[in-house]
Design a protein around this motif. Structure first.
Motif, PDB file in Angstrom:
ATOM      1  N   ALA A 408      -1.054  -7.539   1.585  1.00 29.20           N
ATOM      2  CA  ALA A 408      -2.464  -7.758   1.244  1.00 29.20           C
ATOM      3  C   ALA A 408      -3.312  -6.575   1.697  1.00 29.20           C
ATOM      4  CB  ALA A 408      -2.960  -9.045   1.899  1.00 29.20           C
ATOM      5  N   LEU A 409      -3.024  -6.043   2.877  1.00 27.30           N
ATOM      6  CA  LEU A 409      -3.762  -4.862   3.334  1.00 27.30           C
ATOM      7  C   LEU A 409      -3.457  -3.670   2.438  1.00 27.30           C
ATOM      8  CD1 LEU A 409      -5.645  -3.549   5.377  1.00 27.30           C
ATOM      9  CD2 LEU A 409      -3.639  -3.056   6.801  1.00 27.30           C
ATOM     10  N   MET A 410      -2.190  -3.495   2.066  1.00 25.06           N
ATOM     11  CA  MET A 410      -1.818  -2.404   1.169  1.00 25.06           C
ATOM     12  C   MET A 410      -2.605  -2.480  -0.139  1.00 25.06           C
ATOM     13  SD  MET A 410       1.871  -1.868  -0.709  1.00 25.06           S
ATOM     14  CE  MET A 410       1.633  -3.401  -1.629  1.00 25.06           C
ATOM     15  N   SER A 411      -2.669  -3.659  -0.728  1.00 23.58           N
ATOM     16  CA  SER A 411      -3.374  -3.823  -1.998  1.00 23.58           C
ATOM     17  C   SER A 411      -4.857  -3.480  -1.849  1.00 23.58           C
ATOM     18  CB  SER A 411      -3.213  -5.265  -2.484  1.00 23.58           C
ATOM     19  OG  SER A 411      -3.919  -5.478  -3.678  1.00 23.58           O
ATOM     20  N   THR A 412      -5.463  -3.910  -0.753  1.00 27.53           N
ATOM     21  CA  THR A 412      -6.883  -3.626  -0.522  1.00 27.53           C
ATOM     22  C   THR A 412      -7.132  -2.140  -0.324  1.00 27.53           C
ATOM     23  OG1 THR A 412      -7.197  -5.813   0.471  1.00 27.53           O
ATOM     24  CG2 THR A 412      -8.842  -4.128   0.990  1.00 27.53           C
ATOM     25  N   LEU A 413      -6.263  -1.483   0.439  1.00 30.12           N
ATOM     26  CA  LEU A 413      -6.459  -0.068   0.744  1.00 30.12           C
ATOM     27  C   LEU A 413      -6.252   0.828  -0.468  1.00 30.12           C
ATOM     28  CD1 LEU A 413      -4.684   0.210   4.224  1.00 30.12           C
ATOM     29  CD2 LEU A 413      -7.128   0.071   3.764  1.00 30.12           C
ATOM     30  N   LEU A 414      -5.402   0.417  -1.396  1.00 27.17           N
ATOM     31  CA  LEU A 414      -5.094   1.263  -2.555  1.00 27.17           C
ATOM     32  C   LEU A 414      -6.219   1.266  -3.594  1.00 27.17           C
ATOM     33  CD1 LEU A 414      -1.289   0.596  -3.142  1.00 27.17           C
ATOM     34  CD2 LEU A 414      -2.368   2.710  -2.353  1.00 27.17           C
ATOM     35  N   GLU A 415      -7.194   0.379  -3.425  1.00 27.41           N
ATOM     36  CA  GLU A 415      -8.322   0.378  -4.358  1.00 27.41           C
ATOM     37  C   GLU A 415      -9.022   1.738  -4.312  1.00 27.41           C
ATOM     38  OE1 GLU A 415     -10.902  -2.855  -3.444  1.00 27.41           O
ATOM     39  OE2 GLU A 415      -9.324  -4.372  -3.610  1.00 27.41           O
ATOM     40  N   GLY A 416      -9.160   2.360  -5.448  1.00 31.70           N
ATOM     41  CA  GLY A 416      -9.823   3.663  -5.518  1.00 31.70           C
ATOM     42  C   GLY A 416      -8.892   4.843  -5.372  1.00 31.70           C
ATOM     43  N   THR A 417      -7.575   4.609  -5.192  1.00 34.44           N
ATOM     44  CA  THR A 417      -6.612   5.703  -5.111  1.00 34.44           C
ATOM     45  C   THR A 417      -6.051   5.951  -6.515  1.00 34.44           C
ATOM     46  OG1 THR A 417      -6.024   5.181  -2.833  1.00 34.44           O
ATOM     47  CG2 THR A 417      -4.452   6.504  -4.070  1.00 34.44           C
ATOM     48  N   ALA A 418      -6.352   7.103  -7.078  1.00 28.81           N
ATOM     49  CA  ALA A 418      -5.994   7.408  -8.466  1.00 28.81           C
ATOM     50  C   ALA A 418      -4.493   7.298  -8.693  1.00 28.81           C
ATOM     51  CB  ALA A 418      -6.483   8.807  -8.827  1.00 28.81           C
ATOM     52  N   GLY A 419      -4.132   6.648  -9.781  1.00 29.30           N
ATOM     53  CA  GLY A 419      -2.728   6.545 -10.162  1.00 29.30           C
ATOM     54  C   GLY A 419      -1.971   5.452  -9.444  1.00 29.30           C
ATOM     55  N   TRP A 420      -2.630   4.722  -8.570  1.00 26.07           N
ATOM     56  CA  TRP A 420      -1.933   3.684  -7.815  1.00 26.07           C
ATOM     57  C   TRP A 420      -2.563   2.324  -8.070  1.00 26.07           C
ATOM     58  CZ3 TRP A 420       2.437   3.799  -4.804  1.00 26.07           C
ATOM     59  CH2 TRP A 420       2.995   5.052  -4.593  1.00 26.07           C
ATOM     60  N   ASN A 421      -1.686   1.340  -8.200  1.00 24.25           N
ATOM     61  CA  ASN A 421      -2.096  -0.054  -8.270  1.00 24.25           C
ATOM     62  C   ASN A 421      -1.004  -0.886  -7.599  1.00 24.25           C
ATOM     63  OD1 ASN A 421       0.029  -0.204 -10.136  1.00 24.25           O
ATOM     64  ND2 ASN A 421      -1.358  -0.013 -11.893  1.00 24.25           N
ATOM     65  N   LEU A 422      -1.177  -2.189  -7.584  1.00 28.74           N
ATOM     66  CA  LEU A 422      -0.220  -3.051  -6.893  1.00 28.74           C
ATOM     67  C   LEU A 422       1.164  -2.962  -7.512  1.00 28.74           C
ATOM     68  CD1 LEU A 422       0.274  -5.127  -4.686  1.00 28.74           C
ATOM     69  CD2 LEU A 422      -0.477  -6.909  -6.279  1.00 28.74           C
ATOM     70  N   SER A 423       1.236  -2.862  -8.816  1.00 23.17           N
ATOM     71  CA  SER A 423       2.533  -2.796  -9.486  1.00 23.17           C
ATOM     72  C   SER A 423       3.315  -1.549  -9.067  1.00 23.17           C
ATOM     73  CB  SER A 423       2.325  -2.813 -11.003  1.00 23.17           C
ATOM     74  OG  SER A 423       3.561  -2.667 -11.669  1.00 23.17           O
ATOM     75  N   ARG A 424       2.636  -0.395  -9.021  1.00 21.49           N
ATOM     76  CA  ARG A 424       3.319   0.828  -8.616  1.00 21.49           C
ATOM     77  C   ARG A 424       3.742   0.757  -7.152  1.00 21.49           C
ATOM     78  NH1 ARG A 424       1.152   7.163  -8.869  1.00 21.49           N
ATOM     79  NH2 ARG A 424       3.038   8.049  -7.902  1.00 21.49           N
TER      80      ARG A 424
END
Length: 494
Positions: A408-424
């Protein structure tokens, strides 16, 4: 100090101070200074003048009373402890307060006691903390005796010594139990319910069993909670407002992580923190990257104290858990088969090898590591020891923060990181390969120490002082010098 009983008279002229307020206001001011303990402060720190001086030397009495009031005002607004070594989580912003303005008003107001009341209630949650402080002072004044031994007292047991002592100790602060019939030496259901209430209030496992940890906390001086509340009040003074920036906030003694933006909570989870002999350091850093499937370079202390006994018992089992041993030969790091090492000959004070644990299901870091560069090598990470999150007391790590919900923390932190989403990110985890992604937006991380929390409705919750930092702060409050603000008070009064 004897109460003031002054006739109404014209003050002695003195250009350094404002005229004395009317006698009733003066009496209220003296009474308010003597009640500074309501605010967690010690009246003895402020040199409140004795009433006999008022009759013998009115000018000196006025000067001393102004100085005591100004010093108290300074501590009520800015806190008695202005800084603490090793506590970057402890912050004040005196510029927010405007002490000179308050001192000017103190020197000219006809009711200085009311102004001190206003200053005392300025910090956030001050009213709730003061009310709880008064309640805990009353509880601490009641007599009780320690419960001997560490063996567990279980519901249904009969113990002619310890069960009555347990009942008497809990009745000090539990009016329901105090009003209930006394079952003597029997640990009856009424006492069990009181134990459960006490365990819930103190953040312990609520099972009704009175074991070593519960007995230890029950035997702690009741004045310790009084000091924790005094510390909470003092730390709340001149606190800067919360940043509007999204941030990660870890309250170490509450075993809780929150991701917050302004006042809005985005994510919250339980955490495991450092045990007292390997305390998690307080710090303010920034979280910059996430590592998938991290290996663990074992610090030397962990290798010496934790892994050496396990290598001695079964080096093969350690290999199967992904631990690898290296030595430096001719300036190069070479891997050594741990089964070929005479572990019994290794001195526990000096560990001559470097140990690494490969990424995997049994890795101490789990599948995710959250990197926040700092000199203490502290980070947030996953853990395979999920069962420990069922414990209400969670000081088990070697200093780093273990997360109950790392994904859950990973998903929240990746918001706004280009090219990254939960699936990747999930594909990166499933690959079993070690990789790192730098965050598009680094987040401030604050590891802080607050044992007293005010919840909705003004309910105050007090957690154990696991690192004794509150005790250290209380000592600093006792030893802090009296604020040197008398000159400012005289200047403001002119």
């Amino acid at each position: 100090m004897r109460p003031v009983n002054l006739p109404v008279s014209e003050p002695v002229a003195n250009p350094g101070f404002a005229p004395l307020p009317p006698t009733d206001a003066l009496l209220r001011l003296v009474d308010r200074l003597l009640r500074l303990e309501e605010d967690g402060l010690d009246p003895a720190h402020y040199a409140i003048p004795d009433s006999t001086l008022a009759a013998s030397d009115p000018a000196a009495y006025r000067a001393a009373l102004h100085a005591a009031s100004a010093a108290a005002m300074s501590d009520l607004l800015l806190g008695r402890v202005r800084s603490m070594p090793g506590r970057p989580d402890f912050r004040r912003d005196p510029a927010l307060i405007g002490l000179d303005t308050w001192l000017m008003e103190l020197a000219t107001t006809p009711d200085p006691a009311a102004l001190l009341d206003r200053a005392a209630l300025l910090p956030r949650n001050a009213a709730a903390l003061k009310a709880e402080l008064a309640r805990q002072r009353q509880i601490a004044s009641r007599p009780w005796s320690p419960i001997p031994g560490e063996s567990t007292i279980d519901p249904g047991m009969v113990d002619s010594l310890r069960v009555p002592l347990l009942r008497a100790r809990l009745a000090v602060e539990d009016p329901v139990l105090a009003a209930a019939p006394d079952a003597g030496s029997l640990y009856d259901p009424v006492l069990e319910e009181a134990v459960r209430r006490w365990q819930a209030m103190n953040g312990l496992q609520v099972d009704g069993r009175v074991g070593r940890i519960t007995i230890g906390l029950l035997n702690r001086p009741l004045t310790a909670r009084v000091d924790q509340l005094r510390v909470a009040l003092d730390m709340a003074r001149a606190q800067p407002p919360a940043s509007a920036e999204r941030r990660v906030d870890v309250n170490v003694p509450d075993y809780r992580l929150r991701v917050v933006e302004g006042e809005r909570e985005i994510l919250a989870m339980d955490v495991i923190v450092g045990r007292p002999d390997r305390a998690t350091p307080m710090m303010a850093v920034r979280l910059t990257a996430i590592q998938f499937n991290p290996p663990w370079g074992v610090p030397e202390r962990n290798a010496r104290e934790d892994l050496l006994p396990r290598f001695r018992r079964d080096p093969q089992a350690m290999m199967e858990r992904g631990f690898r041993v290296f030595s430096v030969v001719g300036g190069e790091r070479m891997e050594i088969d741990p089964r070929t090492i005479d572990w019994s000959s290794i001195n526990g004070r000096r560990f001559p090898y470097f140990v690494r644990q490969d990424a995997g299901d049994s890795s101490a870091l789990g599948r995710l590591k959250f990197i926040m560069p700092n000199n203490e090598d502290i980070f947030l990470h996953d853990t395979p020891d999920r069962h420990l999150f069922r414990r209400p007391d969670r000081a088990f790590s070697s200093g780093c923060i273990r997360l109950a919900e790392p994904n859950a923390l990973m998903s929240t932190l990746l918001e706004g990181t280009a090219g990254w989403n939960l699936s990747r990110a999930e594909r990166a985890l499933a690959s079993r390969g070690t990789s790192v992604v730098s965050l598009g937006r680094s987040l401030p991380v604050r590891l802080h120490y607050n044992t007293v929390m005010v919840e909705a409705g003004g309910r105050v919750r007090i957690r154990p002082d696991i690192y004794r930092l509150d005790a250290a702060y209380a000592r600093a409050m006792a030893n802090a010098p009296r604020p040197q603000v008398a000159g400012l008070a005289r200047q403001a009064a002119r």
